[in-house]
Structure formats: C-alpha cells, structure tokens
Design a protein around this motif. Sequence first.
Motif, PDB file in Angstrom:
ATOM      1  N   ARG A  31       0.812  -1.218   0.000  1.00 23.58           N
ATOM      2  CA  ARG A  31       0.000   0.000   0.000  1.00 23.58           C
ATOM      3  C   ARG A  31       0.848   1.272   0.000  1.00 23.58           C
ATOM      4  NH1 ARG A  31      -4.798  -0.051  -1.717  1.00 23.58           N
ATOM      5  NH2 ARG A  31      -4.975   2.024  -0.799  1.00 23.58           N
ATOM      6  N   GLY A  32       1.925   1.264   0.752  1.00 27.39           N
ATOM      7  CA  GLY A  32       2.733   2.467   0.938  1.00 27.39           C
ATOM      8  C   GLY A  32       3.276   2.968  -0.391  1.00 27.39           C
ATOM      9  N   THR A  33       3.414   4.287  -0.519  1.00 28.42           N
ATOM     10  CA  THR A  33       3.824   4.864  -1.793  1.00 28.42           C
ATOM     11  C   THR A  33       5.177   5.577  -1.679  1.00 28.42           C
ATOM     12  OG1 THR A  33       2.752   6.985  -1.371  1.00 28.42           O
ATOM     13  CG2 THR A  33       1.412   5.283  -2.435  1.00 28.42           C
ATOM     14  N   VAL A  34       5.857   5.634  -2.810  1.00 24.81           N
ATOM     15  CA  VAL A  34       7.137   6.340  -2.898  1.00 24.81           C
ATOM     16  C   VAL A  34       6.923   7.828  -2.573  1.00 24.81           C
ATOM     17  CG1 VAL A  34       8.904   7.085  -4.533  1.00 24.81           C
ATOM     18  CG2 VAL A  34       8.145   4.695  -4.509  1.00 24.81           C
ATOM     19  N   GLY A  35       5.894   8.408  -3.165  1.00 25.45           N
ATOM     20  CA  GLY A  35       5.640   9.840  -2.929  1.00 25.45           C
ATOM     21  C   GLY A  35       5.292  10.126  -1.479  1.00 25.45           C
ATOM     22  N   GLY A  36       4.529   9.225  -0.877  1.00 22.81           N
ATOM     23  CA  GLY A  36       4.152   9.410   0.526  1.00 22.81           C
ATOM     24  C   GLY A  36       5.365   9.405   1.444  1.00 22.81           C
ATOM     25  N   SER A  37       6.303   8.491   1.183  1.00 17.41           N
ATOM     26  CA  SER A  37       7.505   8.423   2.019  1.00 17.41           C
ATOM     27  C   SER A  37       8.307   9.716   1.938  1.00 17.41           C
ATOM     28  CB  SER A  37       8.405   7.261   1.584  1.00 17.41           C
ATOM     29  OG  SER A  37       7.819   6.025   1.897  1.00 17.41           O
TER      30      SER A  37
END
Lengths: 162, 281
Positions: free
Chosen positions: B108-114
């Motif tokens: 679920r986790g995203t590159v942009g979110g990190s």
Amino acid sequence: MSDRIDVAFTVNGEDVRAQVEPRQNLVDFLREELQLTGSHVGCEHGVCGACTVRVDGAIVRGCLLLAVQCDGRRVETIEGVSDSGDIADLQAAFCERNALQCGFCTPGMLLTAQDLLTRGNGAPSRETIRLHLSGNYCRCTGYHAIIDVVEEVALARTRQAR
Amino acid sequence: MKPAPFAYAKARSLDHAIALLNGTPEAKILAGGQSLIPTLNMRLSAPALLVDINDLTELGRIARRNGQIEFGALVRHAQAEHSSEVGQLAPLLAAALPHIAHPAIRNRGTVGGSIALADPAAELPACLLALDGEIDLAGPSGQRTVAAEAFFKGLFETALTEGEILTAIRIPAAQSQDRFGFAELARRHGDYALVGLAAAARTPRDGSRTIRLAYFGVGATPIRARRAETALAGGDLDGAVAALVHDLDPDDDLHASAAAKHHLAGVLLRRVAGQLGERAA
C-alpha cells in the motif's frame, strides 16, 4: 462533515453494500458489520500484522485501510481463504507442529505465509521466510515452529508441483 | 483507539485533488495511508477532510526518460521493489525498499508518501538525497521542481507548502561505473532504523570520483556526512569514520544513546564502504 458514504465491494466472493463512516477502517468493518471476526485487531498502527487481509489479491493491513477505500475492490479474509481449501495444508501443519498457541496472530500469519508461498519462486529459504513474516508478531511461539511449518509446507508443495 | 471523524473525497484528477485540498482547511492527502492512518488511529492528527488520490493512475507509473528514472507519487513500494527496471536503473532504491516496513505495508505504501512525510528515520528520503534526486510538486499556482538537497528542511518539514501535492520524484539512472551502498540497523527487520546509510559513488566522464553519504535516523532530516565523503573519496576509510563525530549530531532516543548512534554510524560506514568498493586504507 463525516457523512456516511455508499460503498460496494465483495468479501470472500459475496457482494457487500453498505454505508460507512469514512473513519471506519476495513478490519473494524469486517468484524463489526459482517461479523467476520477471524481478522484480529491488535496494535491498530500497522506493527503487529494480526489484521492482515487481502485486497485485490494482495495482503494489506486491515487497520491501515479505510472501508470506504475498498469500494469496487475484492476483499478476502481468513474465513474465505480457509473455506477455499487453499491453505488447508498450512493450517494442518500449524496444528501438527504447534505453530500456534493462543491463535491471535494465526490468521495473519497464515495469510502472510500463503502470500510468500504463492510467489512461485520455488521453496523460499528460512531467511526469506523470516523476512516475509517479520511484520507479524507472535507472542506465544517464539517463531521457530512457525518458520519450520512454512518451510515444510513450501518444500511439500514444491515436491507436489514436480 | 479510533480516528476522530473526518470527511472523505475521492479525487478524479490532479487538478481536482488540488482543488479539494485547497477548498477545505485541514484537508490532507490520502495516498498509501500507511503512516497517515496510524496517526489518525492514535488521534495524533485529526484532519477535517481526506482527499483520496488512489484513483489517479497517471501518478502510479515508473518511467525512464532523459537518463533519469521517474517514479510517480503513487508508485507502491512493492511495485518498485519488484520492478526489474528499478533493479537495473536504481539499484540503491532496490536495496533500500525491502527495509521499508513489511510486505503487507509495502503493498500500500507509496514512494511519494515516504518522501512527502519525510520521516527522519525513513529510507527513501536518504536515498533521494544520496542520489541527488529531484521532486515535482503541483499546487494552485502551478508546478515546480525542488532538488532533494533543498526539500528536507526539518523534522517532518519539507519544501511542500500548504495546498501542494508531491507528484513525482526523479533520480539519475545508474551508469555501469556507479556504485551504491545501503545498510541500516533496526530492532526488527522493517522497523524504523536506529541508524541507516544510503550511499552513491559516481565517476563522471572527467574521472573525478564523487561520493555522497546520506544518513538517516540520526537527526531531524536525512543528513549528508560531508567530511566523511571527502575522506572516503580520498581513500581514507578510518578518517571517514573518525569524521562522523563532526558530521553527525544525533540525539539520544528511546532506543539508543547519541554515543551508540555515533558508533553504529561508523559500523555502517565500514559496511557500506565495502559495497562501494572502497578499500580500507
């Protein structure tokens, strides 16, 4: 501001329609609205893995996904995956090898293990199994029996596939 | 605990997302949600509106162009981890991604979110800094690009201004002579790092070798260890380790004292130097 929102998705192959509060996470929805209590609520911040379910075939944290985000998706829980028979060998081996005690982590462990075992790269190493299960806490077994079971089932399935 | 009530809206386009974000005070973007939802569950944050951008499939692509590799903000960690293109063109990210939480979270986790969250103990911000990457932002007044060096400003503080959305990140595609190193120490695999190090060694055509060392978990932002970089580029590994005392100023935290973190930073530097092919002097 927090009006309920219409959602429609499938859970274990059955159509579900509901009006959900945006703040309700998926695992609470499954447990409280559908009485599917096999997915457990542990830490509620993604650390323990007890709430693991599948969405569109991928394992996710049920506590870190909102029910409203599942509109149009395909949700599977331990109940559905058990009924399918897909993990019957894993489940039998968990019992056989005492890889569970209180059982709180077991649904999440089973779904996470099955995720690894269906990646199709042959039997994974113990190290790979440990890494894959690293996000699932078990406070009873000390993990060794669980790793043993996953390795054993992986090897058995690989032999069968030959 | 359970989250405080909030409203929810699905963005149909990037412009719609920006409009929603700017139309309500206390609105937040919901991408992967793997850091945001824990803060809601713990009532550490209570936004009025979540703007769900998960339907913006145009933000979910990995593309190679002009010698760079671009990750749309919605590229999932697992998607990048299992991409052969990333393995080939972004080996530092390929090494770092398996350390981000656990498989179910990386789905679920995203590159942009990190990058947008900029957790000081997270892997990707340090990788972006080591790789001299850049970040695309879009807001009501248009688009702009910010270098990683200028993006991470403080504890969970970035160059993103209110009402802006991170849309993509770009890094230079790896060349055959480039070397990368990555190592981190955590209490459990996938937990936030006690100390971590992302490193890139590059040899441009003129033959001058540059080394960039980006530490994470030792300050408010990912931090370049510039004195150690210089020493290491000169082949002085012991000098580089010794220089960390001046480069890094970690605080004590629940898991390790500042002295322990300094020590561990040196341990990681020796490991990473080996990966970069730097010989011990």
